[in-house]
Design a protein around this motif. Sequence first.
Motif, PDB file in Angstrom:
ATOM      1  N   UNK A 160       0.925  -1.473   0.218  1.00 34.45           N
ATOM      2  CA  UNK A 160      -0.158  -0.033  -0.087  1.00 34.45           C
ATOM      3  C   UNK A 160       0.679   1.226  -0.010  1.00 34.45           C
ATOM      4  N   UNK A 161       2.070   1.243   0.501  1.00 32.86           N
ATOM      5  CA  UNK A 161       2.860   2.327   0.400  1.00 32.86           C
ATOM      6  C   UNK A 161       2.828   3.157   1.782  1.00 32.86           C
ATOM      7  N   UNK A 162       1.819   2.869   2.417  1.00 35.52           N
ATOM      8  CA  UNK A 162       1.694   3.486   3.808  1.00 35.52           C
ATOM      9  C   UNK A 162       1.275   2.390   4.747  1.00 35.52           C
ATOM     10  N   UNK A 167      -0.994 -16.557  -9.065  1.00 28.64           N
ATOM     11  CA  UNK A 167      -0.140 -15.317  -9.023  1.00 28.64           C
ATOM     12  C   UNK A 167      -0.429 -14.115 -10.069  1.00 28.64           C
ATOM     13  N   UNK A 168      -1.050 -14.771 -11.306  1.00 29.82           N
ATOM     14  CA  UNK A 168      -1.084 -13.943 -12.555  1.00 29.82           C
ATOM     15  C   UNK A 168      -2.455 -13.055 -12.009  1.00 29.82           C
ATOM     16  N   UNK A 169      -3.346 -13.754 -11.314  1.00 28.65           N
ATOM     17  CA  UNK A 169      -4.562 -13.035 -11.115  1.00 28.65           C
ATOM     18  C   UNK A 169      -4.238 -12.037  -9.920  1.00 28.65           C
ATOM     19  N   UNK A 170      -3.475 -12.004  -8.946  1.00 27.88           N
ATOM     20  CA  UNK A 170      -2.842 -11.365  -7.814  1.00 27.88           C
ATOM     21  C   UNK A 170      -2.317 -10.086  -8.458  1.00 27.88           C
ATOM     22  N   UNK A 171      -1.180 -10.411  -9.242  1.00 34.63           N
ATOM     23  CA  UNK A 171      -0.450  -9.644  -9.958  1.00 34.63           C
ATOM     24  C   UNK A 171      -1.162  -8.452 -10.644  1.00 34.63           C
ATOM     25  N   UNK A 172      -2.119  -8.996 -11.404  1.00 32.92           N
ATOM     26  CA  UNK A 172      -3.232  -7.914 -12.118  1.00 32.92           C
ATOM     27  C   UNK A 172      -4.048  -7.301 -11.132  1.00 32.92           C
ATOM     28  N   UNK A 173      -4.440  -7.524 -10.162  1.00 33.30           N
ATOM     29  CA  UNK A 173      -5.315  -7.107  -9.013  1.00 33.30           C
ATOM     30  C   UNK A 173      -4.093  -5.983  -8.459  1.00 33.30           C
ATOM     31  N   UNK A 174      -3.067  -6.245  -8.251  1.00 31.92           N
ATOM     32  CA  UNK A 174      -2.234  -5.193  -7.490  1.00 31.92           C
ATOM     33  C   UNK A 174      -1.976  -3.917  -8.503  1.00 31.92           C
ATOM     34  N   UNK A 175      -2.181  -4.046  -9.726  1.00 28.05           N
ATOM     35  CA  UNK A 175      -2.234  -2.847 -10.794  1.00 28.05           C
ATOM     36  C   UNK A 175      -3.359  -1.912 -10.447  1.00 28.05           C
ATOM     37  N   UNK A 176      -4.169  -2.451  -9.841  1.00 31.41           N
ATOM     38  CA  UNK A 176      -5.664  -1.685  -9.556  1.00 31.41           C
ATOM     39  C   UNK A 176      -5.274  -0.980  -8.104  1.00 31.41           C
ATOM     40  N   UNK A 177      -4.240  -1.357  -7.261  1.00 31.38           N
ATOM     41  CA  UNK A 177      -3.950  -0.839  -6.016  1.00 31.38           C
ATOM     42  C   UNK A 177      -2.833   0.038  -6.035  1.00 31.38           C
ATOM     43  N   UNK A 178      -1.944  -0.328  -6.605  1.00 35.89           N
ATOM     44  CA  UNK A 178      -0.727   0.540  -6.675  1.00 35.89           C
ATOM     45  C   UNK A 178      -0.626   1.540  -7.960  1.00 35.89           C
ATOM     46  N   UNK A 179      -1.647   2.619  -7.768  1.00 36.77           N
ATOM     47  CA  UNK A 179      -2.048   3.515  -8.788  1.00 36.77           C
ATOM     48  C   UNK A 179      -1.409   4.948  -8.461  1.00 36.77           C
ATOM     49  N   UNK A 180      -1.490   5.394  -7.650  1.00 32.47           N
ATOM     50  CA  UNK A 180      -1.138   6.885  -7.236  1.00 32.47           C
ATOM     51  C   UNK A 180       0.305   6.947  -6.822  1.00 32.47           C
ATOM     52  N   UNK A 181       0.970   8.384  -6.949  1.00 32.09           N
ATOM     53  CA  UNK A 181       2.355   8.388  -6.708  1.00 32.09           C
ATOM     54  C   UNK A 181       2.816   7.720  -5.501  1.00 32.09           C
ATOM     55  N   UNK A 182       4.084   7.416  -5.236  1.00 35.56           N
ATOM     56  CA  UNK A 182       4.524   6.992  -3.857  1.00 35.56           C
ATOM     57  C   UNK A 182       4.463   8.272  -3.227  1.00 35.56           C
ATOM     58  N   UNK A 183       4.720   8.264  -1.820  1.00 35.04           N
ATOM     59  CA  UNK A 183       4.518   9.358  -0.699  1.00 35.04           C
ATOM     60  C   UNK A 183       6.074   9.858  -0.630  1.00 35.04           C
TER      61      UNK A 183
END
Lengths: 343, 343, 343, 343
Positions: A93-95, B327-343
């Motif tokens: 999640x980055x945080x 793993x492929x399912x979770x790799x693709x799901x994580x694409x929709x989590x890791x969206x916004x710039x790092x803090x």
Amino acid sequence: MGVVVDGCPPRLALETAEIQADLDRRRPGQSRLTTPRQEDDKVEIVSGLFEGRTLGSPIAMLVRNQDARPGAYEEMRDLYRPSHADYTTEAKYGLRAWHGGGRSSARETIGRVAGGAIARKFLREVAGIEIVAWVQRVQDVDAKVDLENVSVEQVDESLARCPDGEASERMIERIDAVRRKGDSVGGVVECVARSVPPGLGEPIFEKLDADLASAMLSLPAAKGFEVGSGFGGVALTGSEHNDPFVPGDAGRPRTPSNRSGGIQGGISNGEPIILRVAFKPTATIRTEQDTVSRDNQPVKLAASGRHDPCVLPRAVPIVESMVALVLADHWLRQRAVDVLPDL
Amino acid sequence: MGVVVDGCPPRLALETAEIQADLDRRRPGQSRLTTPRQEDDKVEIVSGLFEGRTLGSPIAMLVRNQDARPGAYEEMRDLYRPSHADYTTEAKYGLRAWHGGGRSSARETIGRVAGGAIARKFLREVAGIEIVAWVQRVQDVDAKVDLENVSVEQVDESLARCPDGEASERMIERIDAVRRKGDSVGGVVECVARSVPPGLGEPIFEKLDADLASAMLSLPAAKGFEVGSGFGGVALTGSEHNDPFVPGDAGRPRTPSNRSGGIQGGISNGEPIILRVAFKPTATIRTEQDTVSRDNQPVKLAASGRHDPCVLPRAVPIVESMVALVLADHWLRQRAVDVLPDL
Amino acid sequence: MGVVVDGCPPRLALETAEIQADLDRRRPGQSRLTTPRQEDDKVEIVSGLFEGRTLGSPIAMLVRNQDARPGAYEEMRDLYRPSHADYTTEAKYGLRAWHGGGRSSARETIGRVAGGAIARKFLREVAGIEIVAWVQRVQDVDAKVDLENVSVEQVDESLARCPDGEASERMIERIDAVRRKGDSVGGVVECVARSVPPGLGEPIFEKLDADLASAMLSLPAAKGFEVGSGFGGVALTGSEHNDPFVPGDAGRPRTPSNRSGGIQGGISNGEPIILRVAFKPTATIRTEQDTVSRDNQPVKLAASGRHDPCVLPRAVPIVESMVALVLADHWLRQRAVDVLPDL
Amino acid sequence: MGVVVDGCPPRLALETAEIQADLDRRRPGQSRLTTPRQEDDKVEIVSGLFEGRTLGSPIAMLVRNQDARPGAYEEMRDLYRPSHADYTTEAKYGLRAWHGGGRSSARETIGRVAGGAIARKFLREVAGIEIVAWVQRVQDVDAKVDLENVSVEQVDESLARCPDGEASERMIERIDAVRRKGDSVGGVVECVARSVPPGLGEPIFEKLDADLASAMLSLPAAKGFEVGSGFGGVALTGSEHNDPFVPGDAGRPRTPSNRSGGIQGGISNGEPIILRVAFKPTATIRTEQDTVSRDNQPVKLAASGRHDPCVLPRAVPIVESMVALVLADHWLRQRAVDVLPDL
């Protein structure tokens, strides 16, 4: 903590006390074997009930934290506790909400137990299904348990939630010993579900045992799952392992042995469902450990919080709850399969 | 056999031969250790590809049966084979396609392997992820395997799909022995996934290990699942079991030990993912067995079909395939989590 | 074309001919009002049936293309047809199977009709539900139809699938006129579902009308959806629009008027369900049009393929099929709601 | 009222005030055109935020009722209000929380607006997407609105939430008139979403317009949905209706006309998305009506509660919220499609 249970059929009589009873079996501070953190874990039902009956709408429940000590987690802010979810949460999640373990706190199992209490009530009403779990093993101390007859009451008579009195005493001694050392210990919970009708479970991907495995591995600290003969079954040959069928009283076949664990081809066969879950030793210990800070530097950690030397006794109602939720889902699904008249 | 794979991203270069390669590792008749039934299991891709690339639409694949002998199943029509899905299928659906085992035939794993081959290719392309499984145990014969370096090629050099040469020989002897007796034997498949990035998996219900457990228990004959230390981990104390973090080269922590099996709190931590699956001995044996007819009368059964004395060698590509799909399912799901710039 | 129908309960008697009957109402070339492309659209059931009954497992069906002329689409390779999915498909996936329209071809509605035929049979068997759709409007030609009594047979007597004979003739003239000009025309399909029991639909997000709206807008060329009074209802006041309840024979209330369209608060009320779908004029016309090539250059396009001057007559069985699929899903869902005894 | 938003990516800056701003546009009592019931509708975020950022975990929000007058509903206990969900709720669930309308109360749209505010913020941050809705029609009073430039601020300047000043005045007069008579009136909300990238939406069942239709028909009192030309488009021929492509500045085609409403084949094409929703006149009116009691006897009902003579002005932020939620879901889904390098 909040939980929303959706899909419970309407018209089920339900009282807060029925949910509270299972939460009390899970709550911290219930005996010297568990964390000394004191939490009443009083549940409040905030939606989904009307005049003592479920409405068919989502049942939202809240349990308020009482003995939280955010300061106790201050030291966790900038480091990752070994074998906890601190690092992986931050990687994902980055945080991270570092106070109290955030969403990965084992307090989330409150929601599972509250929901499971409803599922258990439902299953008892519609099908007479009984679900009983107990501590089968702590470290290397194993119990002998009569799967056909063991009851929740017998389990709860033991501080260790092990219905084998002699094993229970040795488990208690073992947990006391690691607690004094500031260390922890793991074990195995076994669970039986009796009076499950044949026909629950899907034949390929949502097999009943696959859904149970998923439910169990979703529990904090779970590292393994077995159904029926499990890993031990690989030592047998097929002729030793198969469960022969014999004619049963109700016009359907029964199996005197039950190495299948009540599930064949992913579908219940009417025999008791038997499963086991391995829980690792609690990751939080008082012993000093090597770890790494958020900026990738080596640091030492000695946890000072109040933690369980062994989660097994408190895991018993959690395992029962997850089994109840899986069985309730499959029981309801089967209603949409068994629709047309028999041939 | 047909399978439809949905959700594969478009523009992946894909050839039928890549899928066929994994199917060939699964097919019957590939060695004397497996069923003598001969099936080429030639796959045909009927949709979802265009000029050698995936279109992003569902990929439908067909494998036609060649060596089916429906007559061989005639005897199964009116009785339930012990520890098979015959009775439970009938309990669930009220009827059963009795010839060839119907939908519960282990031939359904063709679809898993065909789909898994696509997932495996995808994971290699986008993340360099490598998945290798092998036979870790047959009955009581255990292997020693170097998890860091073992390769698919090394595994496939052995008829038993065990990369420990000495253990492989003993496994082969054991399987030959039970085959001659008309009996069967089970075992354990172990699997490692290397170069999995940290952050895959959900924190509560769809934990990475929960989804892997579900995938593995959905396999025919699977009776148990472990991740990392598994059931063996309960013998350790917390101070022995925890994986200390050390600073890693890539600016992120590493764990020199890996009792977590690459997953902490349900989320991958960047270490190799390690899991094991217990498979019971094949239920179909030539030895005579007691069972029950559809009208609940006792009968004797001695199977005459062509079956595997041990499914383990053929289970290896199936386990790899299911790991790849999860793993492929979770790799693709994580694409929709890791969206916004790092803090 | 392939389609897989999952979730059909087992033991439903089903014959290929029952599915073929609905496909014949959808197929091209059935009259001079539709595309002259000749396709038999013969359906083959490849799984899910056993001795004339559904097995409860997925029902896979195939319809093979016969009159495909890939060359006819060669000109589409490097340009985007106006108001087609060519450009958006390429924007989404980065590539496109340009021959025959790929996955966005209206031939995909074969799958909907084949699946809908099963749902329709199921609904008739379990609940006596009847679903009838017809062409209510072509361009500005409107029909008068008796919703209580109109039958599929009456609809099918008209080439235009409009059971109002006078309107049907004018529709046929209108379609013939635009066909001669190489142009196209749109219209409205209306549908009624009779004998739907009260209680189907969910109260918030999966309202019965929301699911019907989604099903209808998922159809090629659909641009609008109405239930009951629809857009016309906004001209009334509340006192004019409300449907008063009166005591009904079966011990439950009825509404003599039906501006609600049989659905109140997202849940069926036992009155006929009434809906309308607007279909735009077919995008493929012979008139020359401005468009753009894949490299963003202006080009002219004059389609030479064989297309429908008006999709409405062929849309009728498609609308019925989607209504049947939605109702069957909700009927089955309600089985898992209405579980406990009445209070 | 509680709502849980799952799937919002982590690291989004979010303040309670941003959610409150949209809730204030929805709350009752904001002008003389709406119900005089006074509710502050103050939102409290109870989970999912940490130090002003989303955590990636579920965001739970609560809005407490303040001006509830349960006694006001006493008369509803034993009868069914016409064109409300009272009867259908009871038909579905067998019981009903009769005070306040239970789960079918339009107060449930609080959750939609709270969730939509988060989706709207997310879409603005990641893609600059702007969503503006307004009242396009009240009964037969229609507005002229500049879809390219209309802003939320312009809409909110009008009590009627209609940015056409002259139409706004006539709408206000109309609503005042029906309010004085104790009657109610319906209308149409129109909505535009600008800067939506091409490629959002699925090609068959979860078309972008199908999901929007479902979202809109899930709103209380919604009876119809249109995208682009909608029902009006059926009056045109194909050559009039098609949107010709012209070369666009950004290397991709544009359409000077937009009868497609920004969606072609279920997938966004980069043009503004345009949709309209028909809302029936409010069912609760003060005029006496015929209805039926729970025991199927005729009774008279004259509602005395405090209700909206016209829901349209308050429906504007609700429509925007549902559009935002649908677009956010599809934007995130497309992240798992557009993965591999361009060809």
